[in-house]
Design a protein around this motif. Structure first.
Motif, PDB file in Angstrom:
ATOM      1  N   ALA A  22       6.662   8.380   4.982  1.00  0.00           N
ATOM      2  CA  ALA A  22       5.377   8.166   4.307  1.00  0.00           C
ATOM      3  C   ALA A  22       4.247   8.873   5.049  1.00  0.00           C
ATOM      4  N   GLU A  23       3.292   9.382   4.266  1.00  0.00           N
ATOM      5  CA  GLU A  23       2.091   9.977   4.868  1.00  0.00           C
ATOM      6  C   GLU A  23       1.056   8.871   5.008  1.00  0.00           C
ATOM      7  N   VAL A  24       0.932   8.359   6.228  1.00  0.00           N
ATOM      8  CA  VAL A  24       0.079   7.209   6.501  1.00  0.00           C
ATOM      9  C   VAL A  24      -0.870   7.513   7.647  1.00  0.00           C
ATOM     10  N   HIS A  25      -2.127   7.226   7.415  1.00  0.00           N
ATOM     11  CA  HIS A  25      -3.135   7.220   8.474  1.00  0.00           C
ATOM     12  C   HIS A  25      -3.560   5.775   8.626  1.00  0.00           C
ATOM     13  N   ASP A  26      -4.129   5.429   9.763  1.00  0.00           N
ATOM     14  CA  ASP A  26      -4.588   4.053   9.909  1.00  0.00           C
ATOM     15  C   ASP A  26      -5.882   4.016  10.713  1.00  0.00           C
ATOM     16  N   ILE A  27      -6.724   3.056  10.350  1.00  0.00           N
ATOM     17  CA  ILE A  27      -8.024   2.887  10.995  1.00  0.00           C
ATOM     18  C   ILE A  27      -8.212   1.414  11.329  1.00  0.00           C
ATOM     19  N   LEU A  28      -8.518   1.137  12.582  1.00  0.00           N
ATOM     20  CA  LEU A  28      -8.771  -0.218  13.053  1.00  0.00           C
ATOM     21  C   LEU A  28     -10.276  -0.431  13.165  1.00  0.00           C
ATOM     22  N   ASP A  29     -10.764  -1.519  12.598  1.00  0.00           N
ATOM     23  CA  ASP A  29     -12.192  -1.847  12.664  1.00  0.00           C
ATOM     24  C   ASP A  29     -12.461  -2.673  13.916  1.00  0.00           C
ATOM     25  N   CYS A  30     -13.247  -2.110  14.817  1.00  0.00           N
ATOM     26  CA  CYS A  30     -13.597  -2.771  16.077  1.00  0.00           C
ATOM     27  C   CYS A  30     -14.991  -3.391  16.037  1.00  0.00           C
ATOM     28  N   ALA A  31     -15.636  -3.378  14.872  1.00  0.00           N
ATOM     29  CA  ALA A  31     -16.987  -3.940  14.697  1.00  0.00           C
ATOM     30  C   ALA A  31     -17.924  -3.355  15.751  1.00  0.00           C
ATOM     31  N   ASP A  32     -18.583  -4.207  16.516  1.00  0.00           N
ATOM     32  CA  ASP A  32     -19.531  -3.739  17.529  1.00  0.00           C
ATOM     33  C   ASP A  32     -19.017  -4.012  18.940  1.00  0.00           C
ATOM     34  N   ALA A  33     -17.695  -3.992  19.108  1.00  0.00           N
ATOM     35  CA  ALA A  33     -17.059  -4.343  20.375  1.00  0.00           C
ATOM     36  C   ALA A  33     -16.464  -3.117  21.070  1.00  0.00           C
ATOM     37  N   PRO A  34     -17.220  -2.478  21.953  1.00  0.00           N
ATOM     38  CA  PRO A  34     -16.711  -1.289  22.626  1.00  0.00           C
ATOM     39  C   PRO A  34     -15.491  -1.573  23.503  1.00  0.00           C
ATOM     40  N   GLY A  35     -15.397  -2.778  24.039  1.00  0.00           N
ATOM     41  CA  GLY A  35     -14.223  -3.123  24.846  1.00  0.00           C
ATOM     42  C   GLY A  35     -12.954  -3.105  24.014  1.00  0.00           C
ATOM     43  N   GLN A  36     -13.049  -3.599  22.789  1.00  0.00           N
ATOM     44  CA  GLN A  36     -11.885  -3.566  21.896  1.00  0.00           C
ATOM     45  C   GLN A  36     -11.547  -2.124  21.516  1.00  0.00           C
ATOM     46  N   ALA A  37     -12.573  -1.314  21.309  1.00  0.00           N
ATOM     47  CA  ALA A  37     -12.333   0.096  20.983  1.00  0.00           C
ATOM     48  C   ALA A  37     -11.628   0.810  22.140  1.00  0.00           C
ATOM     49  N   MET A  38     -12.055   0.540  23.356  1.00  0.00           N
ATOM     50  CA  MET A  38     -11.419   1.170  24.519  1.00  0.00           C
ATOM     51  C   MET A  38      -9.988   0.651  24.696  1.00  0.00           C
ATOM     52  N   ALA A  39      -9.779  -0.640  24.448  1.00  0.00           N
ATOM     53  CA  ALA A  39      -8.421  -1.188  24.525  1.00  0.00           C
ATOM     54  C   ALA A  39      -7.525  -0.521  23.483  1.00  0.00           C
ATOM     55  N   ALA A  87       0.824  -1.215   0.000  1.00  0.00           N
ATOM     56  CA  ALA A  87       0.000   0.000   0.000  1.00  0.00           C
ATOM     57  C   ALA A  87       0.857   1.264   0.000  1.00  0.00           C
ATOM     58  N   LEU A  88       2.035   1.193   0.605  1.00  0.00           N
ATOM     59  CA  LEU A  88       2.928   2.355   0.663  1.00  0.00           C
ATOM     60  C   LEU A  88       3.832   2.483  -0.561  1.00  0.00           C
ATOM     61  N   ARG A  89       3.948   1.423  -1.320  1.00  0.00           N
ATOM     62  CA  ARG A  89       4.888   1.398  -2.440  1.00  0.00           C
ATOM     63  C   ARG A  89       4.699   2.535  -3.449  1.00  0.00           C
ATOM     64  N   PRO A  90       3.456   2.929  -3.788  1.00  0.00           N
ATOM     65  CA  PRO A  90       3.323   4.027  -4.772  1.00  0.00           C
ATOM     66  C   PRO A  90       3.817   5.381  -4.260  1.00  0.00           C
ATOM     67  N   GLY A  91       4.076   5.512  -2.959  1.00  0.00           N
ATOM     68  CA  GLY A  91       4.612   6.756  -2.423  1.00  0.00           C
ATOM     69  C   GLY A  91       3.585   7.872  -2.309  1.00  0.00           C
ATOM     70  N   ARG A  92       2.315   7.522  -2.202  1.00  0.00           N
ATOM     71  CA  ARG A  92       1.256   8.524  -2.076  1.00  0.00           C
ATOM     72  C   ARG A  92       0.628   8.440  -0.687  1.00  0.00           C
ATOM     73  N   PRO A  93      -0.017   9.517  -0.238  1.00  0.00           N
ATOM     74  CA  PRO A  93      -0.721   9.436   1.046  1.00  0.00           C
ATOM     75  C   PRO A  93      -1.743   8.302   1.014  1.00  0.00           C
ATOM     76  N   VAL A  94      -1.834   7.583   2.112  1.00  0.00           N
ATOM     77  CA  VAL A  94      -2.718   6.422   2.160  1.00  0.00           C
ATOM     78  C   VAL A  94      -3.274   6.246   3.574  1.00  0.00           C
ATOM     79  N   THR A  95      -4.458   5.673   3.639  1.00  0.00           N
ATOM     80  CA  THR A  95      -5.032   5.260   4.912  1.00  0.00           C
ATOM     81  C   THR A  95      -5.047   3.744   4.932  1.00  0.00           C
ATOM     82  N   LEU A  96      -4.314   3.159   5.861  1.00  0.00           N
ATOM     83  CA  LEU A  96      -4.341   1.719   6.039  1.00  0.00           C
ATOM     84  C   LEU A  96      -5.584   1.385   6.854  1.00  0.00           C
ATOM     85  N   LEU A  97      -6.411   0.513   6.324  1.00  0.00           N
ATOM     86  CA  LEU A  97      -7.669   0.130   6.956  1.00  0.00           C
ATOM     87  C   LEU A  97      -7.617  -1.361   7.257  1.00  0.00           C
TER      88      LEU A  97
END
Length: 129
Positions: free
Chosen positions: A56-73, A18-28
């Motif tokens: 690299a200009e990288v943002h990242d987003i973690l999917d916690c689904a419907d688990a608030p405990g995982q989001a708080m962790a 995902a970083l190879r093209p050298g452009r800003p990216v959001t890792l999801l």
């Protein structure tokens, strides 16, 4: 918050791709990755890919689904952007906690190119433009 185009990655090799093209990216992360891989795994993956490409200009987003405990962790270990299902009864409380730490909670996944899909690597540069 504005994020560059999102790319779903399932491991370190795809994150590097995902970083190879050298452009800003959001890792999801994959859907619900916090539940089966954990927020520690995600933070380690992001740290490893950034160690390879510190400028690299990288943002990242973690999917916690419907688990608030995982989001708080995830918040506790420094995750700044994550997804939590808006139907989750604790969504407002998690969003409030995140806001106090300058973190963002998304109620739905952004549109993304999934690098696990056949031929996605060939479409990556165009997706990031």
């Amino acid at each position: 918050m504005f994020f560059p185009p999102a790319v779903v990655v399932h491991g370190l090799d795809e994150a590097r791709t995902a970083l190879r093209p050298g452009r800003p990216v959001t890792l999801l992360s994959a859907r619900g990755a916090a539940l089966y891989a954990g927020c520690g795994w995600w933070r380690a993956l992001v740290a490893a890919v950034l160690a390879d490409a510190p400028a690299a200009e990288v943002h990242d987003i973690l999917d916690c689904a419907d688990a608030p405990g995982q989001a708080m962790a995830a918040l506790r270990i420094g995750q700044h952007n994550f997804i939590l299902d808006a139907a989750c009864p604790a969504f407002a409380a998690v969003a409030a906690a995140a806001a106090t730490l300058g973190a963002s909670v998304l109620a739905e996944r952004p549109e993304a190119l999934d690098l696990a899909e056949r031929g996605a690597d060939r479409r990556l540069a165009a997706w990031l433009d």
